[in-house]
Design a protein around this motif. Structure first.
Motif, PDB file in Angstrom:
ATOM      1  N   TYR A 189     -41.656 -55.424   0.916  1.00  0.00           N
ATOM      2  CA  TYR A 189     -41.726 -54.380   1.931  1.00  0.00           C
ATOM      3  C   TYR A 189     -41.814 -55.038   3.300  1.00  0.00           C
ATOM      4  O   TYR A 189     -42.473 -56.058   3.502  1.00  0.00           O
ATOM      5  N   ILE A 190     -41.104 -54.447   4.248  1.00  0.00           N
ATOM      6  CA  ILE A 190     -41.083 -54.984   5.603  1.00  0.00           C
ATOM      7  C   ILE A 190     -40.918 -53.842   6.601  1.00  0.00           C
ATOM      8  O   ILE A 190     -40.230 -52.849   6.329  1.00  0.00           O
ATOM      9  N   VAL A 191     -41.575 -53.966   7.741  1.00  0.00           N
ATOM     10  CA  VAL A 191     -41.463 -53.004   8.832  1.00  0.00           C
ATOM     11  C   VAL A 191     -41.248 -53.791  10.124  1.00  0.00           C
ATOM     12  O   VAL A 191     -42.026 -54.701  10.441  1.00  0.00           O
ATOM     13  N   GLY A 192     -40.213 -53.466  10.859  1.00  0.00           N
ATOM     14  CA  GLY A 192     -39.941 -54.101  12.139  1.00  0.00           C
ATOM     15  C   GLY A 192     -39.829 -53.065  13.236  1.00  0.00           C
ATOM     16  O   GLY A 192     -39.224 -51.999  13.042  1.00  0.00           O
ATOM     17  N   LYS A 193     -40.416 -53.368  14.383  1.00  0.00           N
ATOM     18  CA  LYS A 193     -40.369 -52.450  15.522  1.00  0.00           C
ATOM     19  C   LYS A 193     -40.100 -53.244  16.794  1.00  0.00           C
ATOM     20  O   LYS A 193     -40.582 -54.369  16.947  1.00  0.00           O
ATOM     21  N   ALA A 194     -39.354 -52.650  17.708  1.00  0.00           N
ATOM     22  CA  ALA A 194     -39.087 -53.276  18.996  1.00  0.00           C
ATOM     23  C   ALA A 194     -38.874 -52.193  20.038  1.00  0.00           C
ATOM     24  O   ALA A 194     -38.307 -51.135  19.740  1.00  0.00           O
ATOM     25  N   GLY A 195     -39.331 -52.463  21.235  1.00  0.00           N
ATOM     26  CA  GLY A 195     -39.142 -51.508  22.316  1.00  0.00           C
ATOM     27  C   GLY A 195     -39.181 -52.190  23.660  1.00  0.00           C
ATOM     28  O   GLY A 195     -39.867 -53.215  23.823  1.00  0.00           O
ATOM     29  N   MET A 196     -38.445 -51.659  24.606  1.00  0.00           N
ATOM     30  CA  MET A 196     -38.480 -52.189  25.958  1.00  0.00           C
ATOM     31  C   MET A 196     -38.203 -51.065  26.934  1.00  0.00           C
ATOM     32  O   MET A 196     -37.600 -50.044  26.585  1.00  0.00           O
ATOM     33  N   GLY A 197     -38.655 -51.246  28.159  1.00  0.00           N
ATOM     34  CA  GLY A 197     -38.462 -50.218  29.168  1.00  0.00           C
ATOM     35  C   GLY A 197     -38.922 -50.699  30.519  1.00  0.00           C
ATOM     36  O   GLY A 197     -39.400 -51.839  30.685  1.00  0.00           O
ATOM     37  N   GLY A 198     -38.792 -49.834  31.502  1.00  0.00           N
ATOM     38  CA  GLY A 198     -39.193 -50.206  32.847  1.00  0.00           C
ATOM     39  C   GLY A 198     -39.357 -49.000  33.744  1.00  0.00           C
ATOM     40  O   GLY A 198     -38.862 -47.905  33.446  1.00  0.00           O
ATOM     41  N   LYS A 199     -40.078 -49.208  34.831  1.00  0.00           N
ATOM     42  CA  LYS A 199     -40.305 -48.170  35.827  1.00  0.00           C
ATOM     43  C   LYS A 199     -40.108 -48.787  37.199  1.00  0.00           C
ATOM     44  O   LYS A 199     -40.907 -49.614  37.652  1.00  0.00           O
ATOM     45  N   THR A 200     -39.001 -48.398  37.849  1.00  0.00           N
ATOM     46  CA  THR A 200     -38.661 -48.947  39.154  1.00  0.00           C
ATOM     47  C   THR A 200     -38.226 -47.812  40.061  1.00  0.00           C
ATOM     48  O   THR A 200     -37.241 -47.123  39.770  1.00  0.00           O
ATOM     49  N   GLY A 201     -38.945 -47.622  41.159  1.00  0.00           N
ATOM     50  CA  GLY A 201     -38.596 -46.563  42.084  1.00  0.00           C
ATOM     51  C   GLY A 201     -38.650 -45.200  41.419  1.00  0.00           C
ATOM     52  O   GLY A 201     -39.635 -44.817  40.797  1.00  0.00           O
ATOM     53  N   GLN A 202     -37.544 -44.483  41.501  1.00  0.00           N
ATOM     54  CA  GLN A 202     -37.484 -43.125  40.947  1.00  0.00           C
ATOM     55  C   GLN A 202     -37.150 -43.099  39.460  1.00  0.00           C
ATOM     56  O   GLN A 202     -37.265 -42.060  38.812  1.00  0.00           O
ATOM     57  N   LEU A 203     -36.718 -44.221  38.910  1.00  0.00           N
ATOM     58  CA  LEU A 203     -36.201 -44.246  37.545  1.00  0.00           C
ATOM     59  C   LEU A 203     -37.165 -44.925  36.580  1.00  0.00           C
ATOM     60  O   LEU A 203     -37.680 -46.015  36.862  1.00  0.00           O
ATOM     61  N   SER A 204     -37.398 -44.272  35.441  1.00  0.00           N
ATOM     62  CA  SER A 204     -38.133 -44.863  34.326  1.00  0.00           C
ATOM     63  C   SER A 204     -37.262 -44.733  33.081  1.00  0.00           C
ATOM     64  O   SER A 204     -36.578 -43.713  32.897  1.00  0.00           O
ATOM     65  N   TRP A 205     -37.302 -45.732  32.231  1.00  0.00           N
ATOM     66  CA  TRP A 205     -36.486 -45.686  31.020  1.00  0.00           C
ATOM     67  C   TRP A 205     -37.171 -46.461  29.904  1.00  0.00           C
ATOM     68  O   TRP A 205     -37.997 -47.333  30.143  1.00  0.00           O
ATOM     69  N   ARG A 206     -36.821 -46.118  28.672  1.00  0.00           N
ATOM     70  CA  ARG A 206     -37.341 -46.848  27.526  1.00  0.00           C
ATOM     71  C   ARG A 206     -36.400 -46.665  26.341  1.00  0.00           C
ATOM     72  O   ARG A 206     -35.849 -45.575  26.126  1.00  0.00           O
ATOM     73  N   LEU A 207     -36.249 -47.756  25.584  1.00  0.00           N
ATOM     74  CA  LEU A 207     -35.446 -47.759  24.372  1.00  0.00           C
ATOM     75  C   LEU A 207     -36.257 -48.432  23.270  1.00  0.00           C
ATOM     76  O   LEU A 207     -36.797 -49.526  23.476  1.00  0.00           O
ATOM     77  N   ALA A 208     -36.367 -47.780  22.118  1.00  0.00           N
ATOM     78  CA  ALA A 208     -37.184 -48.314  21.024  1.00  0.00           C
ATOM     79  C   ALA A 208     -36.474 -48.099  19.702  1.00  0.00           C
ATOM     80  O   ALA A 208     -35.735 -47.132  19.521  1.00  0.00           O
ATOM     81  N   ALA A 209     -36.715 -49.025  18.771  1.00  0.00           N
ATOM     82  CA  ALA A 209     -36.115 -48.936  17.444  1.00  0.00           C
ATOM     83  C   ALA A 209     -37.124 -49.381  16.405  1.00  0.00           C
ATOM     84  O   ALA A 209     -38.060 -50.147  16.704  1.00  0.00           O
ATOM     85  N   ALA A 210     -36.953 -48.895  15.175  1.00  0.00           N
ATOM     86  CA  ALA A 210     -37.837 -49.279  14.076  1.00  0.00           C
ATOM     87  C   ALA A 210     -37.030 -49.298  12.785  1.00  0.00           C
ATOM     88  O   ALA A 210     -36.050 -48.554  12.628  1.00  0.00           O
ATOM     89  N   TYR A 211     -37.468 -50.167  11.867  1.00  0.00           N
ATOM     90  CA  TYR A 211     -36.791 -50.304  10.579  1.00  0.00           C
ATOM     91  C   TYR A 211     -37.831 -50.492   9.490  1.00  0.00           C
ATOM     92  O   TYR A 211     -38.751 -51.309   9.635  1.00  0.00           O
ATOM     93  N   ILE A 212     -37.713 -49.723   8.409  1.00  0.00           N
ATOM     94  CA  ILE A 212     -38.601 -49.828   7.249  1.00  0.00           C
ATOM     95  C   ILE A 212     -37.751 -50.046   6.009  1.00  0.00           C
ATOM     96  O   ILE A 212     -36.757 -49.347   5.800  1.00  0.00           O
TER      97      ILE A 212
END
Length: 609
Positions: free
Chosen positions: A170-193
């Motif tokens: 059994y394995i679980v992997g997760k990753a995410g990244m994002g940022g907040k600059t000025g008027q824009l905020s964003w995030r992208l995340a993924a997971a695998y089981i």
């Protein structure tokens, strides 16, 4: 055993120094549609922040909420199998789950609920659990409880997190990244089981595996200091094996398979007016669930699809420092597609809640909701909740409220058992809580609750159709406690005694216990910061005996689960962690004739930037 667990959880509190007039730590709750201090809610709420979720090392939402009072979990096997939760004895599809303000559910399921066994804690930073009804603010299904999940949002110009955990099967992997600059905020995340699983059939030889892929994207653009747009996309693909019924219609060690694909899209706009006195949020969401199971014994596939389109408006008007009006409107259009079934209904609602700080110590929350359903027509519910701080260390809360559940599309339109004359279920709930706060960041809480449900929808064996034929009741007591034994050791625990039973005098099962509803539940947990880098923890969960169904012919034995965990921080960025689940290798059932996961060792590493 239950007495021992209760004693362990509260012994430290009862032997600690006398409670002082220390103000309780301020916790803000958001599932009330407008942020409010927990001490002013007037109902029983438990919250988990990102640090608490990380310490728990929980993968699935069900394992996290099982740590809270009066929540019992049932699952038809290991990871990925059908899972349900009962809140204070309420059936699983009588509680509501919300992610980032969007109600979850599968309209194609018999009760319109969801499979909790597939709901993983992917990129989650906060979970709030309210026990009791909140239909006045959230509408149908919010009878037993409400669980609100909030996913991560970026706080810095760039940030990233990743983790990998498991062992050979059994394995679980997760990753995410994002940022907040000025008027824009964003995030992208993924997971695998990927989990080889265990046999769903208790004692079966063939393992039933589970895989899941999840992707989540978030964008926020601030149009001004007081307005902005938010968009979120999420997709989850789940594949699982399970044990079904053979040609003789007996549960067997079959090789049946299934999949479920879920998509959620939401777009929100928020703005302020009158110098910030009026805050408004508009949200449009669309979510779909496509699932199919393959019955290999009969060489048959069963496809289902549920669609839900929702519009939600919430306004929060601050009239003064002591008065706030929360109001809004919602419209839900649900559709179920299956073999011989393609139907849709619409549920429109209006709601309002007045929150008044009568004095600095006394807060009253009064709310009302009116819904109009395209089949059964209009329905109104109300609720009042009071919170009174007798002193900074003693808070008294009480609520009297109604909840309702609209009949599902299957219950209305199924060709064999549907009934268009169904009315909504009605539930009336009362609870009373007392919370003491003291030194060492300690708290001791006691809650009494009772609920009666009328017009409950059930399958009528005399007409072979669904009808408003059932009446149930539940009542009980919850004890909670937590304290710091030392600056580095924290102890917490809870105990719940719940009686949930059939209350229809004309029923053959009158006064029988409801199925899969243990009368005794208990949790105890200890966290020890052994060194600056090493943190150790242990949790014990106890579930008392219960019955598989309302006929009380098959008993499920009590069980106790022990989990051990450890985290070692190599530096500020990287940490190693591990745990032993079900350390005593308990063999138990939460659903009759279905298996459970034995002892498991997990090893992992996580990093953040």
């Amino acid at each position: 055993m239950k007495t021992l667990l209760c004693g362990v959880a509260f012994a430290a509190l009862l032997t600690s120094p006398a409670l002082a007039d220390d103000a309780p730590q301020e916790v803000i709750v958001t599932l009330t549609r407008e942020p409010v201090a927990l001490s002013k809610v007037g109902q029983s709420v438990t919250t988990f922040d990102s640090a608490a979720i990380e310490r728990s090392q929980s993968i699935y939402l069900k394992d996290l909420i099982a740590r809270t009072p009066s929540v019992s979990i049932a699952q038809t096997g290991g990871p990925g199998q059908a899972g349900t939760a009962r809140f204070r004895g309420a059936e699983s599809d009588r509680s509501l789950f919300i992610v980032d303000g969007v109600k979850l559910g599968d309209p194609s399921m018999i009760g319109g609920g969801l499979n909790l066994g597939l709901l993983a804690l992917n990129d989650v930073e906060r979970v709030e659990i309210l026990r009791g009804p909140l239909s006045t603010l959230w509408g149908s299904q919010a009878i037993g409880g409400v669980v609100a999940v909030t996913t991560r949002t970026p706080k810095r110009p760039f940030e990233a997190q990743m983790s990998v955990e498991g062992l050979d099967e059994y394995i679980v992997g997760k990753a995410g990244m994002g940022g907040k600059t000025g008027q824009l905020s964003w995030r992208l995340a993924a997971a695998y089981i990927d989990d080889d699983g265990v046999s769903s059939l208790r004692g079966g030889a063939e393992k039933d595996g589970f895989t899941q892929k999840h992707l989540n994207a978030y964008v926020h653009y601030a149009l001004s200091d007081t307005s902005g747009l938010r968009a979120r996309l999420a997709r989850t693909e789940s594949d699982y094996d399970f044990d079904g019924y053979n040609a003789a219609f007996q549960l067997a060690d079959t090789r049946d398979t299934g999949f479920q694909d879920e998509n959620l899209t939401s777009l929100g706009y928020y703005t302020q007016a009158f110098g910030g006195a009026l805050k408004q949020t508009f949200t449009l969401s669309y979510n779909t669930t496509k699932r199919s199971t393959s019955d290999l014994a009969n060489a048959t596939a069963y496809p289902f699809e549920g669609r839900q389109t929702s519009f939600d408006y919430t306004g929060a008007l601050t009239l003064s420092e002591a008065s706030k009006l929360v109001f809004g409107a919602s419209s839900e259009r649900t559709q179920a597609i299956a073999s011989g079934l393609n139907k849709r209904v619409t549920l429109n609602g209006l709601f309002a809640q007045w929150r008044q700080d009568v004095t600095q110590a006394l807060t009253i929350n009064a709310s009302v909701r009116y819904d109009d359903h395209s089949v059964f027509g209009g329905h109104t519910v109300g609720q009042i909740a009071v919170a009174y701080a007798l002193s900074p260390s003693l808070v008294l809360s009480s609520s009297l409220g109604q909840g309702f559940k609209a009949p599902s599309l299957y219950q209305l339109y199924d060709g064999w058992s549907g009934n268009l004359a169904l009315k909504p279920e009605d539930a009336t709930n009362f609870d009373l809580s007392v919370d003491y706060y003291g030194p060492n960041d300690s708290r001791l809480g006691v809650s009494l609750f009772g609920r009666k449900t009328d017009n409950q929808i059930d399958y009528d064996l005399s007409s072979f159709r669904y009808g408003n034929i059932a009446r149930t009741q539940a009542y009980g007591i919850e004890l909670e406690g937590e304290t710091k034994l030392t600056p580095n050791v924290r102890l917490s625990g809870n105990y719940s005694h719940i009686i949930a039973r059939d209350d229809a005098r004309t029923s053959a099962t009158f006064r029988n216990d409801l199925g899969r509803a243990p009368r005794h539940l208990a949790n105890a947990s200890v966290e020890w910061q052994a060194t600056e880098a090493l943190e150790l923890g242990a949790s014990v969960r106890y579930a008392g005996r219960s019955f598989e169904n309302i006929y009380n012919t098959r008993r499920l034995d009590a069980y106790t689960l022990l989990d051990l965990r450890a985290t070692y921080a190599l530096n500020d960025t990287v940490a190693l962690f591990g745990r032993v689940e079900n350390a005593t290798d308990e063999d138990y059932e939460t659903a009759a004739n279905y298996g459970s996961v034995g002892r498991r060792l997990w090893l992992g590493v996580r990093a953040k930037y």
